[in-house]
Scaffold this active site. Structure first.
Site, PDB file in Angstrom:
ATOM      1  N   ASP A  23       0.846  -1.193   0.000  1.00 54.28           N
ATOM      2  CA  ASP A  23       0.000   0.000   0.000  1.00 54.28           C
ATOM      3  C   ASP A  23       0.882   1.244   0.000  1.00 54.28           C
ATOM      4  O   ASP A  23       2.075   1.171   0.293  1.00 54.28           O
ATOM      5  CB  ASP A  23      -0.941  -0.033   1.213  1.00 54.28           C
ATOM      6  CG  ASP A  23      -0.165  -0.170   2.520  1.00 54.28           C
ATOM      7  OD1 ASP A  23       0.621   0.738   2.832  1.00 54.28           O
ATOM      8  OD2 ASP A  23      -0.328  -1.189   3.217  1.00 54.28           O
ATOM      9  N   GLU A  61      22.658 -23.878 -16.531  1.00 50.13           N
ATOM     10  CA  GLU A  61      21.800 -22.888 -15.850  1.00 50.13           C
ATOM     11  C   GLU A  61      22.607 -21.632 -15.518  1.00 50.13           C
ATOM     12  O   GLU A  61      22.117 -20.510 -15.647  1.00 50.13           O
ATOM     13  CB  GLU A  61      21.221 -23.482 -14.565  1.00 50.13           C
ATOM     14  CG  GLU A  61      20.074 -24.449 -14.812  1.00 50.13           C
ATOM     15  CD  GLU A  61      19.654 -25.197 -13.540  1.00 50.13           C
ATOM     16  OE1 GLU A  61      18.454 -25.441 -13.386  1.00 50.13           O
ATOM     17  OE2 GLU A  61      20.538 -25.551 -12.724  1.00 50.13           O
TER      18      GLU A  61
END
Ligand code: DGJ
Length: 733
Positions: free
Chosen positions: A536, A616
């Site tokens: 928020d 990876e």
């Protein structure tokens, strides 16, 4: 000049670049709301109110025989209880004689350059005093002496208006506030739909759009936090409003505690929208001379659809809400060890992760939960902010030094608002917990909540944090909060003031965060509440970064990040690539797709770098190089949603630099289909007169926006592509 006052007509008009907001004090001193919408340069809009005698709607005594004058049908600027308006009031007080009437009449105004601030609460600010104007509107109840000031902050260039309310007890008896909304707006005309953002832990801010029904619909949180379940942001829009067309209004509360938003469609189809702190159980005693200041709401209007509305919010939050060194600065690429190790780690393991991370180009290691007390699981030690030397021999300092030696910065996880029953702190101070005397408190994640309405508790937290942060070169703090607040009772207030505790908790938290963030201005604070349970604007005032969700699955994140993007800029969202199968959903997606999704935020990793394969590692190194090249677009670009993940089988979004010289287009296929049609997307925000390069081919901005761009869709689950769009003839990717 954005605030125009016509004293003769008692007419108040707030202009922003593209919008107008208007209200007036009428012949009885009642504030009538006249308009909020697309700009109208010069007009008294009172003509829109037509007098009608509506059955069963009351008339104020001083309206005499005029049965057309009813507060039950007029559009009101700040409706109160007990005056004949039977719709939802924004203010309800309990007077000393037990009545609930607050009959507020206009008694004056002030306006000035600059933006009002709210003491000890977060609010939008105007650093220069030149970009905003403030209007203060004074109202009074002549009998009780209650004084109410409505505050308006106008950021003209950004199409933003803020509202907040101050109540002062100007009488001689105590009074109590039972409900106080930061704003209420009556939309007299229009056919409206409401968009809100609901969810749950691991699935926050899910977009939902519904017609506004007759009666009252409420969204909110009674959990003491703004919550995973409902975000304090709503959009009211026309039936046909879309990303680039149509009218829409946003309302966002700058508050991290429980809130309530009410949408009421009345008998005449007027729609009342209000928002403020949650008033279930609120009862705030105001003795003579005392004041109460509400949090503020941030309002915006767009006549060009949701995109423009979002841009208004993104710009104001980046420029006038976030603070400090990291407001605009590039934030580091982080590796967080939570999903890599959970509680099972020690210094050696973290050093190994950091060493491998450094080789990949990662810039910061954040040590998550489990480094203190006896914390080998989530059942103990919250409150005991003392290093577990079994896990970190010699304390934090040697660990930080070892990590820094690889050129990697160090950050730390804390959850300061909480306490475990199994902790030294609880054994020493059981009275520091929020709980009702004589009752067993409600557990959640096996923990209790500290009573932040108490100054001594906040002081303890402050000094514990200071001793950790001063003990080593800690450059990042992840501030977590992992439960809702229940048992909201403090032993420091009498029985008739327990209705203040929820809000006092929030005020205590704000004060604490202010002290810490002002002391550690070089430290980057990341907010977190079980992921995005407190995403928020209030938290953004202290933490310029918030962990978006504990759900790191790339495909589910698409919906979470989509909903988040309506109000909050990408630059405040933290977003990481995690391992597969994903820990929350079990889904397997490619490293590439996980990267594309996580790059729509502050990019990082949440996996064990020490167990990656060579293949990876090569991919991650490349991914990090790519992010470093495009990071300026991600952080500074204007964000465009190009699809709706709830309606389409792909999700596409675009970030465009403000000068339109470069953009980044991301597309993820969420559902592969046999013999599928091509994906066709109309881009936005580009310069129509510029020629752009995409994968070695030139396209005009005009063509990309009008005719669009098409990609072939491989039959592959969760295929994604990220396209760099540049006005240069050389591509950086
Ligand atoms: C919840 C957070 O959202 C996670 O990222 C992690 O920090 C855990 N808490 C640790 O307990």
């Amino acid at each position: 000049m954005s605030i125009i006052v016509n004293e003769h007509e008692k007419l108040f008009t707030l202009h922003t670049e593209n919008t107008t907001y208007q209200f007036k004090a009428d012949q009885h001193g009642i504030l009538l709301h006249l308009y909020y919408g697309q700009k109208i340069t010069n007009q008294n809009l009172e003509y829109l109110i037509l007098p009608v005698d509506r059955g069963f709607s009351g008339n104020p005594y001083d309206a005499g025989d005029d049965r057309t004058y009813s507060l039950d049908t007029l559009p009101l600027e700040y409706p109160t209880e007990g005056v004949g308006d039977f719709r939802c009031p924004a203010l309800s007080v309990l007077n000393s004689n037990g009545s609930k009437v607050a009959d507020l009449r206009f008694c004056g105004y002030q306006k000035y350059a600059g933006k009002y601030m709210i003491e000890e609460q977060p609010a939008l600010y105007d650093e220069t005093g030149k970009t905003a104007e403030t209007l203060m509107l004074h109202l009074k109840d002549a009998l009780t002496g209650l004084e109410v000031t409505l505050l308006y902050g106008v950021f003209a260039e950004r199409d933003i208006i803020t509202r907040s309310v101050i109540v002062r007890n100007g009488g001689i008896d105590d009074t109590k506030i039972l409900r106080i909304q930061s704003a209420s707006i009556d939309f007299q005309y229009g056919e409206w739909e409401i968009i809100h953002f609901h969810g749950r832990h691991n699935m926050e801010r899910i977009f939902e759009r519904t017609p506004v029904p007759h009666g009252t619909t409420a969204y909110g949180s009674r959990r003491g936090t703004s919550s995973h379940q409902h975000n304090p942001f709503l959009i009211l829009c026309g039936k046909n409003t879309s990303e680039f067309h149509g009218e829409c209004f946003g309302m966002n509360l700058v508050y991290c505690g429980g809130f309530i938003a009410r949408i009421e469609r009345d008998q005449t189809d007027l729609v009342r929208l209000s928002m403020g702190l949650n008033d279930d159980g609120l009862s705030w005693k105001l003795s003579p001379g005392q004041t109460f200041h509400t949090p503020e709401v941030v309002l915006s209007f767009s006549s060009e659809g949701f995109s423009k509305l979002s841009h208004n919010y993104h710009a104001i939050y980046r420029n006038n809400l976030c603070r400090g060194k990291f407001k605009f600065n590039r934030k580091p690429i982080v590796i967080n060890n939570w999903e890599a190790t959970y509680f099972d780690f020690n210094s050696d393991k973290l050093i190994e992760i950091a060493k491998n991370a450094a080789e990949l180009g990662i810039e910061m290691l954040v040590m998550d939960d489990g480094w203190f007390g006896e914390r080998d699981n989530d059942k103990c030690s919250l409150g005991d902010w003392v290093v577990n030397t079994k896990k970190l021999p010699g304390g934090i300092t040697p660990l930080v030094e070892a990590v820094n030696a690889f050129g990697v910065k160090f950050g730390i996880w804390v959850e300061p608002e909480m306490i475990s029953e199994n902790s030294d702190l609880y054994r020493a101070h059981p009275e520091w917990v929020l709980r009702v005397p004589g009752r067993k408190p409600v557990h959640s994640r096996s923990q209790l909540v500290l009573d932040l309405s108490r100054e001594d508790v906040c002081d303890y937290i402050y000094s514990s944090m200071v001793s950790i942060l001063d003990s080593a070169n800690i450059e990042y703090v992840k501030w977590d909060m992992n439960r809702s607040i229940s048992d909201c009772y403090t032993t420091t207030l009498p029985y008739d003031r327990q209705g203040e505790v929820m809000h006092r908790y929030v005020l205590g938290l704000y004060k604490l965060l202010e002290r810490l963030t002002q002391r550690y201005t070089d430290v980057l604070f990341e907010g977190c509440s079980g992921g995005g349970g407190r995403f928020d604007p209030a938290m953004l005032y202290y933490h310029p970064l918030i962990w978006c969700s504990d759900n790191t699955d790339a495909i589910e994140r698409l919906k979470i990040q989509y909903g988040t993007s309506f109000a909050y800029p990408v630059s405040v969202v933290s977003s990481h690539v995690s391992a597969v199968p994903n820990h929350q959903t079990g889904r397997v997606t490619s490293l590439y797709t996980r990267g594309v999704v996580a790059m729509s935020g502050n990019f990082g990793y949440e996996l064990d770098t020490s167990v990656l394969s060579i293949a990876e590692k090569i991919k991650i190194r490349k991914q990090i190089q790519v992010f470093k090249e495009v990071q300026h677009i991600v952080h500074n670009g204007n964000y465009y949603r190009l699809s709706n993940p709830f309606e389409q089988r792909y999700v596409a979004w675009l970030m465009v630099l403000p000068d339109q010289s470069a953009a980044l287009l991301s597309i993820v296929i969420t559902q592969a289909e046999a013999n599928a049609p091509h994906i066709h997307i109309k881009l936005a925000g580009l310069n129509r007169n510029v020629s752009y390069l995409i994968e070695k081919k030139q396209y005009s901005g005009e063509a990309l926006m009008n005719a669009g761009y098409a990609i072939q869709c491989p039959t592959q689950d969760y295929y994604s592509t990220q396209l760099y769009i540049s006005s240069d003839s050389e591509s950086i990717l």
